[in-house]
Design a protein around this motif. Structure first.
Motif, PDB file in Angstrom:
ATOM      1  N   SER A  35       0.831  -1.202   0.000  1.00 30.78           N
ATOM      2  CA  SER A  35       0.000   0.000   0.000  1.00 30.78           C
ATOM      3  C   SER A  35       0.865   1.251   0.000  1.00 30.78           C
ATOM      4  CB  SER A  35      -0.873   0.044   1.251  1.00 30.78           C
ATOM      5  OG  SER A  35      -1.740  -1.045   1.268  1.00 30.78           O
ATOM      6  N   THR A  36       0.367   2.302  -0.664  1.00 35.22           N
ATOM      7  CA  THR A  36       0.998   3.608  -0.530  1.00 35.22           C
ATOM      8  C   THR A  36       0.458   4.233   0.763  1.00 35.22           C
ATOM      9  OG1 THR A  36      -0.748   4.702  -1.735  1.00 35.22           O
ATOM     10  CG2 THR A  36       1.127   3.892  -3.041  1.00 35.22           C
ATOM     11  N   PHE A  37       0.837   5.479   1.022  1.00 36.90           N
ATOM     12  CA  PHE A  37       0.352   6.143   2.237  1.00 36.90           C
ATOM     13  C   PHE A  37      -0.868   7.009   1.978  1.00 36.90           C
ATOM     14  CE2 PHE A  37       4.690   5.079   3.091  1.00 36.90           C
ATOM     15  CZ  PHE A  37       4.610   4.554   4.361  1.00 36.90           C
ATOM     16  N   LEU A  44      -2.405   3.742   3.222  1.00 44.82           N
ATOM     17  CA  LEU A  44      -2.392   3.395   4.651  1.00 44.82           C
ATOM     18  C   LEU A  44      -3.005   4.484   5.506  1.00 44.82           C
ATOM     19  CD1 LEU A  44       1.202   1.861   4.830  1.00 44.82           C
ATOM     20  CD2 LEU A  44      -0.969   0.633   5.144  1.00 44.82           C
ATOM     21  N   TRP A  45      -2.740   5.755   5.111  1.00 36.45           N
ATOM     22  CA  TRP A  45      -3.249   6.832   5.955  1.00 36.45           C
ATOM     23  C   TRP A  45      -4.755   7.065   5.760  1.00 36.45           C
ATOM     24  CZ3 TRP A  45       0.426   5.693   8.586  1.00 36.45           C
ATOM     25  CH2 TRP A  45       1.716   6.172   8.550  1.00 36.45           C
ATOM     26  N   ALA A  46      -5.364   6.379   4.774  1.00 35.00           N
ATOM     27  CA  ALA A  46      -6.826   6.429   4.651  1.00 35.00           C
ATOM     28  C   ALA A  46      -7.456   5.534   5.711  1.00 35.00           C
ATOM     29  CB  ALA A  46      -7.249   5.984   3.257  1.00 35.00           C
ATOM     30  N   LYS A  47      -6.676   4.541   6.167  1.00 39.09           N
ATOM     31  CA  LYS A  47      -7.225   3.566   7.127  1.00 39.09           C
ATOM     32  C   LYS A  47      -6.693   3.778   8.531  1.00 39.09           C
ATOM     33  CE  LYS A  47      -7.138   0.138   3.479  1.00 39.09           C
ATOM     34  NZ  LYS A  47      -6.067  -0.680   2.967  1.00 39.09           N
ATOM     35  N   LEU A  53       0.655   5.920  14.723  1.00 38.88           N
ATOM     36  CA  LEU A  53       1.500   4.801  14.316  1.00 38.88           C
ATOM     37  C   LEU A  53       2.916   5.193  13.918  1.00 38.88           C
ATOM     38  CD1 LEU A  53      -1.202   3.001  12.177  1.00 38.88           C
ATOM     39  CD2 LEU A  53      -0.176   2.081  14.249  1.00 38.88           C
ATOM     40  N   ALA A  54       3.105   6.399  13.416  1.00 41.25           N
ATOM     41  CA  ALA A  54       4.406   6.750  12.838  1.00 41.25           C
ATOM     42  C   ALA A  54       5.024   7.962  13.516  1.00 41.25           C
ATOM     43  CB  ALA A  54       4.257   6.980  11.333  1.00 41.25           C
ATOM     44  N   THR A  55       4.943   7.984  14.855  1.00 45.07           N
ATOM     45  CA  THR A  55       5.644   9.011  15.639  1.00 45.07           C
ATOM     46  C   THR A  55       6.231   8.321  16.872  1.00 45.07           C
ATOM     47  OG1 THR A  55       3.773   9.570  17.061  1.00 45.07           O
ATOM     48  CG2 THR A  55       3.961  10.810  14.983  1.00 45.07           C
ATOM     49  N   ILE A  56       7.241   8.941  17.450  1.00 42.23           N
ATOM     50  CA  ILE A  56       7.814   8.370  18.678  1.00 42.23           C
ATOM     51  C   ILE A  56       6.781   8.449  19.810  1.00 42.23           C
ATOM     52  CG2 ILE A  56       9.003  10.529  19.336  1.00 42.23           C
ATOM     53  CD1 ILE A  56      10.234   6.959  20.054  1.00 42.23           C
ATOM     54  N   GLY A  57       5.946   9.483  19.780  1.00 36.66           N
ATOM     55  CA  GLY A  57       4.891   9.610  20.803  1.00 36.66           C
ATOM     56  C   GLY A  57       3.942   8.428  20.742  1.00 36.66           C
ATOM     57  N   ALA A  58       3.597   8.008  19.533  1.00 35.64           N
ATOM     58  CA  ALA A  58       2.690   6.863  19.368  1.00 35.64           C
ATOM     59  C   ALA A  58       3.347   5.608  19.953  1.00 35.64           C
ATOM     60  CB  ALA A  58       2.380   6.658  17.893  1.00 35.64           C
ATOM     61  N   PHE A  59       4.646   5.434  19.678  1.00 34.45           N
ATOM     62  CA  PHE A  59       5.340   4.237  20.175  1.00 34.45           C
ATOM     63  C   PHE A  59       5.400   4.257  21.699  1.00 34.45           C
ATOM     64  CE2 PHE A  59       9.267   1.839  21.195  1.00 34.45           C
ATOM     65  CZ  PHE A  59       8.917   0.621  20.647  1.00 34.45           C
ATOM     66  N   GLU A  60       5.643   5.448  22.262  1.00 31.97           N
ATOM     67  CA  GLU A  60       5.722   5.523  23.728  1.00 31.97           C
ATOM     68  C   GLU A  60       4.355   5.268  24.376  1.00 31.97           C
ATOM     69  OE1 GLU A  60       9.596   8.457  23.815  1.00 31.97           O
ATOM     70  OE2 GLU A  60       7.611   9.324  24.177  1.00 31.97           O
ATOM     71  N   ARG A  61       3.298   5.759  23.717  1.00 31.75           N
ATOM     72  CA  ARG A  61       1.938   5.569  24.261  1.00 31.75           C
ATOM     73  C   ARG A  61       1.489   4.126  24.148  1.00 31.75           C
ATOM     74  NH1 ARG A  61       0.951  10.293  21.799  1.00 31.75           N
ATOM     75  NH2 ARG A  61       0.140   9.341  19.913  1.00 31.75           N
ATOM     76  N   ASP A  62       1.714   3.530  22.962  1.00 29.09           N
ATOM     77  CA  ASP A  62       1.179   2.185  22.723  1.00 29.09           C
ATOM     78  C   ASP A  62       2.197   1.353  21.929  1.00 29.09           C
ATOM     79  OD1 ASP A  62      -0.343  -0.056  22.305  1.00 29.09           O
ATOM     80  OD2 ASP A  62      -2.158   1.035  21.744  1.00 29.09           O
ATOM     81  N   PRO A  63       3.291   0.938  22.601  1.00 32.20           N
ATOM     82  CA  PRO A  63       4.331   0.199  21.871  1.00 32.20           C
ATOM     83  C   PRO A  63       3.822  -1.111  21.279  1.00 32.20           C
ATOM     84  CG  PRO A  63       4.755   0.167  24.238  1.00 32.20           C
ATOM     85  CD  PRO A  63       3.613   1.115  24.020  1.00 32.20           C
ATOM     86  N   GLU A  64       2.826  -1.717  21.931  1.00 37.87           N
ATOM     87  CA  GLU A  64       2.308  -2.980  21.397  1.00 37.87           C
ATOM     88  C   GLU A  64       1.679  -2.756  20.023  1.00 37.87           C
ATOM     89  OE1 GLU A  64      -0.458  -5.239  23.803  1.00 37.87           O
ATOM     90  OE2 GLU A  64      -1.050  -6.430  22.039  1.00 37.87           O
TER      91      GLU A  64
END
Ligand code: BJW
Length: 263
Positions: A35-37, A44-47, A53-64
């Motif tokens: 998929s493109t973005f 991907l960004w339509a869904k 998903l693509a920020t360090i903040g997202a990873f820190e909030r919900d790494p799973e």
């Protein structure tokens, strides 16, 4: 300009050029099934929300969640094959390298999927990193994905941190060595091709301007118009997996009629 005239024009540039830079984006891998973005329906960004998903903040909030998402993306990338567009770029590189030496062509890719390399390209700069390498959030130590076990999400590292993909998220700096190598290639390039990228994400979006200022001819290959379409010398609309093989076929035809220049 008609498609065949556009192909002729770019092919004639390639015949003369001693240094070519190709900037690629997700569109180049679309015909492989990834998929493109930003495509309106299939992107991907339509869904999914990039900020989730693509920020360090997202990873820190919900790494799973983020680890599962990149594991899913890796599984998809591993299961698909390079398409005729990837292979034509590899062919372009070996044709140029034969004529002008190792530095004659550089692919700067925003893609993390590794398909250019699997398609035969050798000089590839991955400015947004690679999904095939992961690193520890504490020490920065990198591990190839093959060494990781995806039986727990997120994946604990050996040093008390978590393993994250070596990709560049929004707000993160690009790898300095990749940026440096990109700028060096842009400064010396005579032809710049922007292929399958929407041209909106910085700093890659500015590369075309750097190449233009360095005196390069510029062209775009894309299914749709982008912010670059009006400013490039040649814009070819269509699928890169069809246009690039046609371009290389034309290069070979023209080369058969013209003797190779000395480097
Ligand atoms: C076909 C086709 C076919 C389809 N044939 N064509 C304001 C706030 C915060 C930040 C910023 C801001 N303004 C600017 C910024 C900076 C930000 C940015 O540019 N944001 C913009 C979106 C506004 N950039 C960054 O944050 C970068 N870092 C940075 O600048 O550091 C300095 C800094 C630090 C702190 C603050 C500010 C600056 C990092 C950018 C990292 C991008 N990361 C992602 C995810 C990577 C990992 C992953 O894959 O998950 O990279 S986002 C996503 O976009 C991915 C892509 O590489 C990238 C580009 O997308 P691409 O490849 O162009 O895909 P699409 O879908 O957009 O386009 C596909 C095209 O193909 C379309 O045109 C189709 O038509 C075409 N197509 N099929 C030919 N068959």
């Amino acid at each position: 300009m008609s498609a065949s005239k556009g192909i002729d024009t770019i092919a004639s540039w390639l015949l003369e050029a001693r240094s070519v830079v190709v900037l690629t984006g997700a569109g180049v891998s679309a015909e492989s099934g990834l998929s493109t973005f930003r495509d309106k329906e299939e992107g991907l960004w339509a869904k999914y929300d990039p900020m989730e998903l693509a920020t360090i903040g997202a990873f820190e909030r919900d790494p799973e969640l983020v680890t599962r998402w990149y594991h899913w993306r890796f599984t998809k990338a591993k299961d698909v094959q390079p398409n005729p567009g990837h292979r034509a770029l590899a062919e372009m590189e070996s044709w140029l390298v034969d004529r002008h030496g190792d530095h004659a062509m550089t692919v700067i890719t925003q893609n993390i999927d590794g398909l250019h390399q699997r398609g035969g390209s050798r000089r590839v700069i991955e400015i947004h990193g690679s999904i095939h390498r992961w690193r520890c959030t504490k020490t920065g130590e990198e591990r190839p994905l093959a060494e990781l076990r995806f039986d727990a999400f997120p994946i604990p590292s050996a040093h008390g941190g978590l393993m994250r993909p070596c990709v560049v998220w929004f707000g993160e700096m690009l790898p300095p060595e990749a940026l440096e190598a990109s700028f060096a290639a842009l400064q010396r390039c005579e032809v710049f091709l922007s292929i399958g990228t929407s041209g909106v994400v910085q700093p890659a979006a500015s590369f075309i301007e750097i190449a233009r200022e360095a005196g390069a001819r510029t062209a775009e290959i894309n299914k749709e118009t982008t912010p670059n379409t009006d400013s490039v010398e040649v814009a070819l609309f269509g699928q890169s997996g069809q246009i690039l093989p046609a371009l290389m076929a034309r290069v070979r035809e023209l080369a058969a009629d013209a003797p190779a220049r000395d480097t």
